[in-house]
Design an enzyme around this catalytic site. Sequence first.
Site, short mmCIF file in Angstrom:
data_model
loop_
_atom_site.label_atom_id
_atom_site.label_comp_id
_atom_site.label_asym_id
_atom_site.label_seq_id
_atom_site.Cartn_x
_atom_site.Cartn_y
_atom_site.Cartn_z
CG ASP A 25 -2.10 0.98 1.05
OD1 ASP A 25 -2.38 1.41 -0.09
OD2 ASP A 25 -2.73 1.32 2.07
CG MET A 26 4.77 1.03 -1.55
SD MET A 26 6.01 1.71 -0.42
CE MET A 26 6.95 2.76 -1.53
#
Length: 222
Positions: A43-44
């Site tokens: 979940d960058m």
Amino acid sequence: MSLFDALYCSRLSSYTRLPKVSIARDIENGLQYLHDKNIIHGDMKSLNVLINEATGEATLCDFGLANIKYSLSSLAIFWGGKFSSMPVKEAKVAGTPRWMAPELFRGTQCSKASDVYAFGMILYELVSEKVPFENIEKNEEVIKSICANKRPEVPTSTQTTINSFALIMCKCWQDRAEYRPQHNELQRDLQAISDNKITILENTTAIATNPYSDYERFSRFV
């Protein structure tokens, strides 16, 4: 504070200029560290990058979707606040659509390459100071665009560093995961930008009349 706060809510930022080149390198260093440990972040995005207001250093955070990558039939996944074991093929796709790689919408699992794709989106945020696809309201339409191999408009500038960042982000945005750069290439390219001693710091947002304008407009996307 998060990088998201620093970029889009000027009231929360103590910076008149963000050290964007060093922030990009810090994020890449953190991502490489995770990948060297076979950990995929998953979940960058700018909201998951913390900025030390005293030093300007960047640190990755929020590993709620992080997976440990194993070549086994099952693995432990931190999901919904607890660890559970499930077959790899049944692991759910999660993340924030505007930062997600196209293969994730086609049923492929999160990977180091999908993290690299999202890193390219964070570079886009650093350069443009906009969330990806900010002109598209619905995530469903964003997903259609990503799967059609459409990407945010690449910023252009007379500044060499901005154009260099644009080249890196385009490498990261490759539709085919195997064509995206490895960490040694990203490190080399970012080091080259740093060595040129050219900054993109002049591109930051001035204090707005309404300091929440961009923050409120963009926060619904993350």
